[in-house]
Write a protein that holds these residues in place. Structure first.
Motif, short mmCIF file in Angstrom:
data_model
loop_
_atom_site.label_atom_id
_atom_site.label_comp_id
_atom_site.label_asym_id
_atom_site.label_seq_id
_atom_site.Cartn_x
_atom_site.Cartn_y
_atom_site.Cartn_z
N ALA A 61 0.82 -1.22 0.00
CA ALA A 61 0.00 0.00 0.00
C ALA A 61 0.85 1.26 0.00
CB ALA A 61 -0.94 0.00 1.19
N ALA A 62 2.07 1.19 0.51
CA ALA A 62 2.95 2.37 0.54
C ALA A 62 3.29 2.83 -0.87
CB ALA A 62 4.24 2.04 1.31
N LEU A 63 3.34 1.90 -1.82
CA LEU A 63 3.68 2.26 -3.20
C LEU A 63 2.47 2.24 -4.13
CD1 LEU A 63 7.02 0.32 -3.63
CD2 LEU A 63 6.69 2.71 -3.10
N LEU A 64 1.53 1.34 -3.86
CA LEU A 64 0.40 1.17 -4.77
C LEU A 64 -0.78 2.07 -4.44
CD1 LEU A 64 0.39 -2.74 -4.94
CD2 LEU A 64 1.68 -1.12 -6.34
N GLY A 65 -0.82 2.59 -3.23
CA GLY A 65 -1.98 3.33 -2.77
C GLY A 65 -2.83 2.42 -1.91
N ARG A 66 -3.80 2.99 -1.29
CA ARG A 66 -4.66 2.23 -0.37
C ARG A 66 -6.04 2.04 -0.97
NH1 ARG A 66 -1.25 1.82 3.51
NH2 ARG A 66 0.06 3.51 4.18
N ALA A 67 -6.76 1.08 -0.43
CA ALA A 67 -8.11 0.78 -0.92
C ALA A 67 -9.03 2.00 -0.80
CB ALA A 67 -8.69 -0.41 -0.17
N ASP A 68 -8.74 2.90 0.17
CA ASP A 68 -9.56 4.10 0.34
C ASP A 68 -9.21 5.19 -0.67
OD1 ASP A 68 -7.17 5.18 1.20
OD2 ASP A 68 -7.84 5.53 3.25
N GLN A 69 -8.46 4.81 -1.71
CA GLN A 69 -8.08 5.68 -2.82
C GLN A 69 -6.93 6.63 -2.51
OE1 GLN A 69 -9.39 4.88 -5.75
NE2 GLN A 69 -10.57 3.38 -4.63
N ALA A 70 -6.29 6.48 -1.35
CA ALA A 70 -5.08 7.27 -1.10
C ALA A 70 -4.05 6.85 -2.14
CB ALA A 70 -4.56 7.02 0.31
N SER A 71 -3.41 7.82 -2.77
CA SER A 71 -2.52 7.49 -3.87
C SER A 71 -1.20 6.91 -3.39
CB SER A 71 -2.25 8.72 -4.73
OG SER A 71 -1.53 9.66 -3.99
#
Length: 185
Positions: A61-71
């Motif tokens: 998630a640090a590189l791909l973004g989070r499920a909540d749409q955080a980039s």
């Protein structure tokens, strides 16, 4: 305790440059001593505890973004022959014959989100740097190409997704330097 110091040092080497929050670290170390199995994130690192041991990998998630749409990270455009630092973990050398307009980005950005995190093997490869153009994977890192092919085996779109086997580029891991606290080139 030496084991605790080594665990925190490994998390700092694999994860984010910012390090580990001390309260989180205390909770993590207390849980690590219990032998509890599970997955948790700490300092930009995904820590997987199983009966056979502990494995640490970069938190996708640090590189791909989070499920909540955080980039996640924004891919830089690259030029042929360039050498650049990727995620404070790799030195990437862009091939001289790379077409203009190529980008370096984490492999997981090109995979369907549910596929990128569907297995531990796929989580391991999701943060590897790859070269792409217009959203199409063009080259894999030479040192990780076989792991990528193995992790994606069985996916129905695997053959169409992956570039030909000789389409690879040079990547140097900085994990040892980060773990030892040496100067990063």
């Amino acid at each position: 305790m030496v084991r605790h110091a080594l665990l925190l040092q490994a998390i700092a080497a694999v994860g984010s440059p910012g390090g580990v929050d001390s309260d989180q670290a205390r909770r993590f170390l207390a849980e690590a001593d219990t032998g509890h199995e599970g997955i948790q994130t700490l300092g930009g690192c995904l820590v997987v505890n199983t009966a056979s041991g502990t494995e640490m990998l970069r938190e996708p998630a640090a590189l791909l973004g989070r499920a909540d749409q955080a980039s996640g990270v924004q891919p830089p455009a690259v030029s042929p022959g360039a050498r650049l630092l990727y995620d404070h973990r790799f030195i990437v050398t862009v091939p001289e014959n790379m077409e203009a307009g190529a980008e370096i980005l984490p492999l997981g950005k090109l995979l369907p989100r549910d596929l990128a995190g569907s297995t531990l093997a796929r989580r391991r490869i999701a943060t590897l740097p790859v070269l792409a153009k217009r959203g199409q994977l063009t080259q894999l890192p030479e040192v990780g190409a076989s792991a990528v092919r193995s992790a994606l085996e069985g996916w129905k779109s695997c053959e169409a997704f992956l570039p030909p086997p000789k389409h690879v580029f040079e990547v140097h891991s900085l994990l040892a330097e980060r773990f030892d606290g040496d100067v990063i080139r």
